[in-house]
Design an enzyme around this catalytic site. Structure first.
Site, PDB file in Angstrom:
ATOM      1  N   ALA A 159       0.822  -1.205   0.000  1.00  0.00           N
ATOM      2  CA  ALA A 159       0.000   0.000   0.000  1.00  0.00           C
ATOM      3  C   ALA A 159       0.857   1.256   0.000  1.00  0.00           C
ATOM      4  CB  ALA A 159      -0.932  -0.006   1.209  1.00  0.00           C
ATOM      5  N   ILE A 205      -9.210  -9.138 -34.984  1.00  0.00           N
ATOM      6  CA  ILE A 205      -9.184 -10.349 -35.819  1.00  0.00           C
ATOM      7  C   ILE A 205     -10.446 -11.182 -35.608  1.00  0.00           C
ATOM      8  CG2 ILE A 205      -8.019 -12.590 -36.118  1.00  0.00           C
ATOM      9  CD1 ILE A 205      -5.362 -11.043 -35.833  1.00  0.00           C
ATOM     10  N   SER A 247       1.280   9.087  -9.135  1.00  0.00           N
ATOM     11  CA  SER A 247       2.641   9.076  -9.662  1.00  0.00           C
ATOM     12  C   SER A 247       3.592   9.852  -8.756  1.00  0.00           C
ATOM     13  CB  SER A 247       2.665   9.685 -11.071  1.00  0.00           C
ATOM     14  OG  SER A 247       1.948   8.861 -11.957  1.00  0.00           O
ATOM     15  N   THR A 259       2.921   4.318 -13.750  1.00  0.00           N
ATOM     16  CA  THR A 259       2.413   4.409 -15.127  1.00  0.00           C
ATOM     17  C   THR A 259       3.575   4.289 -16.110  1.00  0.00           C
ATOM     18  OG1 THR A 259       2.709   6.787 -15.212  1.00  0.00           O
ATOM     19  CG2 THR A 259       0.575   5.991 -14.399  1.00  0.00           C
ATOM     20  N   GLU A 283      -2.262   6.897  -2.706  1.00  0.00           N
ATOM     21  CA  GLU A 283      -3.334   7.581  -1.972  1.00  0.00           C
ATOM     22  C   GLU A 283      -4.154   8.384  -2.960  1.00  0.00           C
ATOM     23  OE1 GLU A 283      -1.611   9.867   1.171  1.00  0.00           O
ATOM     24  OE2 GLU A 283      -0.628   8.108   2.070  1.00  0.00           O
ATOM     25  N   GLU A 334       1.564   0.001 -10.787  1.00  0.00           N
ATOM     26  CA  GLU A 334       2.981  -0.118 -10.406  1.00  0.00           C
ATOM     27  C   GLU A 334       3.848   0.885 -11.151  1.00  0.00           C
ATOM     28  OE1 GLU A 334       3.002  -4.818  -9.590  1.00  0.00           O
ATOM     29  OE2 GLU A 334       4.895  -3.770  -9.275  1.00  0.00           O
TER      30      GLU A 334
END
Lengths: 265, 385, 396
Positions: free
Chosen positions: B123, B337, B131, B365, B126, B363
């Protein structure tokens, strides 16, 4: 709790198909697998061990290659095993099979609970479990689909019947055979796989267990296969014409002829 | 392609593939549809010893490294990214303990994580700090032999499901980045609770919740490393875990390629399988090239990390950013496809496309990853002058 | 004990290699040779066009039981005073076998306060009913039932003993066969008599139904078999038909080894599609939800389960658990009957590896016919009743 799970190596019959032209079995590349119902037996044994503690041994009878199924059981978490391999065991019916397996159970030092899958997919007899219980002189409950209570003296299990199920208390030592509903087999474990790689499967023959060759294998069997034949199957596609009533009757006749539907003979 | 894996690594791959095929694939659509946490699957992974892969042997694990981890994560991701995220997030929570825990902490927590008895979670994020990790607000104050934590953490994978949380909080607001500390918080600690479960675009089998600290009291011996090392713990953890996100990307892209190629071989238009049309064949070829290139990068970086190399931030970021951008492209192309079929929930590729998007976001950007790589390049070329 | 291959006769044609169910036959230097996988099943003996393979005759100690045992017995299974249909089927077949052998037909009935069933057994063809009525037999216990049956067999010495291949029969009878030291053949679908040797020829499917095997029990007696339900023909039902009632004396103090704590009757429909041998599947061509009544009837008659297409499920005619196809599940039963199913791609993918596929549809261009072993273009509401009628006719 000492638990012994009986396992059998079988051809992967689910992948055996009839050759539509020759009406014979196509067996190229048919792998040998652990009898699928025995995986449920193994899962039941592992769950019992989780609840009651103790150790779980696997017992198998078969050719030397059947050591593979014991190793496979170790991958799933079995503590050890014993393979009964001897040319003298070949051709055994269920009577002769249970003679060898009963000796195997004793060679493993006996058990509080013996667990078998409900049947093997190659023979589909479902006779080895109950026959083995009689040989060992212990009570049995066949077609167990779940556990209610587990303690050192008894198991309370749910027994699948055609019209529902019974809740049955089985005193120990005893034998159960299990059906699919008992629980989905867990995946093998990494540590089990590593153990299995190194595990040397102990092997015993008839003489090692004090069995006379006349008691086991084909010589010790009461029944004898006199004929093996492929059911008539038509590889052709066929459109059945005529009035609906005639076509309906005709399709049943075709299926009876191909032994897809069984009616008395 | 043969990556010359060891026998043990192949064993991990085969076992994970078996579980993915037999256990995960049959239920992935339902888990996605119902946003249901994969409790049964986590139990199966635990029974298979897979939660022990990166945990040292003395704590009940298998003592594997980054490569063992990416092999496992890739195979699980091939079937379902929601499930693999739940699995991988436990390791994200475990890394701080592996890297910075003391003997007592390792003994207590790693054994529980290795057996799968408890899931772990990490954790940092927030609501006002994404970032910009340095702007976190959650405070931890030492009072006697306890810390009192106040604040909240947002979008925490395994939040509410895990038993063990690695939490970064500010212990000294005057010291900036050096004022953060990493703690272990246990489910059930007084004053620790959860917000509602988030609803998401993808990875819907995974549980994402807010962690709420309301005068949460934990013993002082829950500090990981030392006070002030919070961001070091976080960054070192990410250096280890980023190739795992890359492996998730390789897995989901491989899964999408598998579906697209199989479909293109059987789907006929104008009386011919569509794979015989160059427009489709080239798309598949590009997908295959991208997947293999990403896999090669992820495995190479994982091996580099396992060699004990010190400066892994740059390559670790590369092993996250390239595969995850690739996965977004490949899963989108797979939907293309399959055409109308691909857009329907009847087929698995639309889920893969929805799932893949998170890989470019979580984890760190992909923009932040490029910052990391750029900063490292700046340093490198500065030194060369 | 061995398989003997006559090197002079063997041409190395490989027929035995193809036929062996265990991959135990190999060709070495142009000759057939068994390997360690051989179970001496004998499939190769029949397969060899040159008659080059023989099974070495087994010398078994002669068993005087073959001469001393006479009569055909049928196990009259009952639970809660109700007998399953198979009991009537066994008496029908038992009557024919007894007539061939020139022997009498008896039923053996175990339970508590079940004497009332004896008259019904006589009406169904039993010349005699052996009855063990005891509180210890009130609820099914393998051990207690086995002790009473084994004692009766040893005392009265029947030559043939048949039981239904029901859950109860397949649990109990292998224990009994072991207790009296004789052979047992499971789940037979054909029974006949070789009068010369007074042998019961027991035919059953093996290898998941891929082959049929005929099995004998040459020496030991009784010759025991469990018989698949819904296969044998019932005999005539003659109310008031008389027979002898023989009371068995269960051992004093007979108590069950296991304790039945609860009997739960469950009529919930079993819809284990993936494990089913027979699936009867209804599609939108049924036209109405009630059409599934007919689907159920046919499924019941064939011993199968009910499947449905996505169309039928989406129409709300039947639950999702029955759906076959892409988002449902893939099935490969031995027999798949598609009623009013057009054959959408997802559906075909889900079922086309079934061994035998029967399709009934009014549209001759329905794609389902492309995968059908037998196709019928017609109204299923006329065709299916004809199928049911024919089944009933054949089963008597």
């Amino acid at each position: 709790m000492k638990i012994i799970v009986c396992v059998k190596q079988v051809p992967d019959t689910a992948n055996v198909k009839l050759d539509p032209e020759t009406h014979t079995l196509k067996r190229e590349g048919v792998a040998s697998i652990i009898n699928p119902f025995d995986l449920f037996a193994l899962e039941a044994g592992l769950r019992l061990r989780e609840q009651a503690g103790g150790e779980l041994q696997v017992l198998s009878m078969g050719p030397p290659q059947a050591a593979e199924v014991i190793k496979q059981a170790i991958e799933f978490g079995a503590d050890g095993g014993l393979l009964l391999a001897d040319r003298a065991f070949a051709g055994a019916d269920t009577w002769a099979t249970t003679a060898a397996l009963a000796a195997g159970v004793k060679a493993l030092g006996g058990a509080d609970v013996v667990i078998c899958g409900k049947q093997a997919v190659d023979g589909d007899t479902a006779q080895v479990g109950p026959g083995l219980a009689m040989r060992l002189g212990i009570p049995q409950v066949a077609f167990v689909k779940g556990f209610r209570e587990v303690d050192g003296q008894s198991l309370v299990v749910e027994r699948q019947m055609d019209d529902g199920f019974d809740v049955v208390k089985l005193p120990l030592p005893g034998l159960i055979t299990v059906v699919r509903e008992v629980g989905e087999p867990r995946p093998p474990s990494l540590k089990g796989k590593m153990r299995a790689k190194k595990y040397q499967v102990p092997v015993k023959g008839a003489a090692d267990m004090g069995l006379d060759a006349a008691q086991v294998g084909l010589a010790g069997s009461y029944t004898q296969v006199v004929e093996v034949f492929a059911p008539q199957a038509s590889g052709e596609r066929e459109m059945l014409g005529g009035a609906p009533a005639e076509a309906g009757a005709a399709v049943i006749d075709r299926l009876v002829q191909a032994k897809v539907i069984m009616v008395g003979s | 392609m043969d990556y010359f894996l060891s026998e043990e690594q192949e064993m991990i791959r085969d076992l994970c593939r078996q579980i993915a095929e037999e256990r995960i694939k049959p239920v992935r659509a339902e888990l996605d549809e119902k946003e249901e946490f994969p409790t049964e699957l986590m139990k199966a992974l635990a029974q298979a010893d897979l939660f022990g892969i990166i945990i040292p042997e003395e704590y009940g694990g298998l003592g594997g490294g980054c490569l063992e981890n990416v092999i496992a994560v890739e195979e699980l991701s091939r079937a379902c990214l929601g499930v693999s995220t739940t699995y991988a997030a436990s390791f994200l929570g475990a890394y701080p303990v592996i890297l910075f825990g003391n003997e007592e902490q390792k003994q207590k927590y790693l054994t529980q994580i290795a057996s799968g008895e408890q899931l772990a979670a990490f954790a940092l994020t927030e609501s006002a700090s994404g970032s910009d990790a340095g702007s976190i607000q959650t405070r931890a104050e030492k009072k006697g032999d306890e810390y009192i934590i106040n604040g909240s953490k947002q979008w925490i994978t395994n939040g509410g499901e895990a038993g063990i949380y690695s939490v970064v909080a500010i212990t000294d607001p005057n010291k900036g980045a050096r004022g953060a500390t990493a703690f272990i918080v246990e489910d059930g600690d007084p004053g620790f609770g959860y917000g509602k479960k988030e609803t998401k675009l993808g990875i819907r089998a995974s549980a994402t919740r807010e962690l709420i600290f309301n005068d949460c009291r934990i013993p002082a011996d829950r500090v990981l490393g030392r006070e002030g090392m919070g961001f070091v713990v976080a960054m070192r953890t990410f250096d280890q875990s980023r190739p795992g996100v890359g492996a998730q990307a390789v897995g989901v892209a491989q899964g999408a390629l598998d579906e697209a190629a199989a479909f293109a071989r059987v789907r006929k238009q104008f009386d011919k399988p569509i794979i015989t049309f160059q427009a489709v064949a080239h798309m598949l070829a590009n997908m295959a090239i991208q997947v293999e290139a990403a896999r090669a990068l992820v495995y190479a970086v994982a091996r580099f990390i396992d060699s004990g190399a010190k400066d892994t931030s740059k390559v670790s970021a590369m092993a996250k950013v390239f595969p995850t951008d690739m996965a977004m492209q490949v899963t989108t192309d797979a939907v293309q496809i399959l055409g109308g079929h691909g857009y329907m929930r009847e087929y698995p590729v639309e889920k893969m496309m929805r799932d893949a998007k998170i890989l470019q976001i979580y984890e760190g950007t992909n923009q932040i990853q490029r910052n990391v790589i750029g900063q490292e390049l700046n340093k490198e070329y500065g030194r060369k002058k | 004990m061995a398989l003997i291959i006559d090197k002079e006769l063997c041409t190395g044609c490989g027929s035995c290699v193809d036929e062996c169910p265990f991959e135990a036959m190999e060709l070495k230097d142009g000759l057939a040779r068994p390997n360690d996988q051989c179970t001496l099943c004998g499939a190769c003996v029949d397969a060899c066009p040159e008659k080059a393979i023989t099974l070495e005759e087994v010398q078994r100690a002669s068993d005087e039981r073959a001469a001393s045992h006479r009569g055909v017995w049928v196990f009259a299974e009952q639970r809660g005073g109700r007998m399953p249909e198979v009991v009537g089927e066994l008496l029908g077949q038992g009557r024919r076998l007894a007539d061939d052998l020139g022997a009498s037909l008896s039923a053996v009935l175990l339970g508590h306060q079940v004497e009332g069933l004896a008259a019904e057994l006589m009406a169904l063809g039993a010349d005699a009913v052996y009855l063990a009525d005891h509180p210890g037999l009130a609820l099914f216990d393998d051990d207690a039932y086995c002790r009473v049956l084994a004692a009766a067999i040893q005392q009265y010495k029947p030559e043939v003993f048949l039981a239904g291949a029901t859950s109860l029969g397949r649990s109990l009878i292998p224990r009994v066969a072991t207790a009296v030291s004789t052979g047992l053949t499971a789940d037979c679908t054909g029974l006949a008599i070789d009068l010369e040797r007074r042998l019961l020829l027991q035919t059953r499917p093996a290898f998941g139904g891929n082959i049929m095997a005929t099995i004998i029990c040459p020496q030991a007696r009784p010759q025991m078999a469990t018989v698949r339900p819904r296969v044998m023909k019932k005999g005539p039902h003659e109310p008031g038909r008389q027979g002898e009632l023989i009371r068995l004396e269960p051992p004093a103090g007979l108590t069950p080894a296991t304790q039945v704590l609860e009997v739960v009757e469950s009529l919930e429909e079993k819809i284990n599609l993936t494990g089913a041998d027979v699936i009867v599947c209804g599609g939108r061509g049924l036209g109405k939800p009630e059409g599934f009544d007919l689907v159920r009837q046919l499924a019941e008659a064939l011993g199968g389960v009910v499947g449905a297409t996505r169309g039928a499920v989406d129409s709300g005619w039947i639950g999702h658990a029955h759906q076959v196809g892409q988002t449902g599940r893939t099935v490969a039963p031995k027999l798949y009957v598609a009623l009013g199913v057009s054959g959408a791609v997802q559906h075909l993918v889900g079922m086309q590896s079934s061994d035998h596929i029967v399709a009934v549809n009014t549209d001759p261009n329905a794609p389902i016919f492309k995968v059908a072993t037998y196709g019928i273009v017609g109204d299923l509401y006329e065709v299916v009743p004809a199928m049911l009628g024919r089944l009933k006719e054949l089963r008597g």
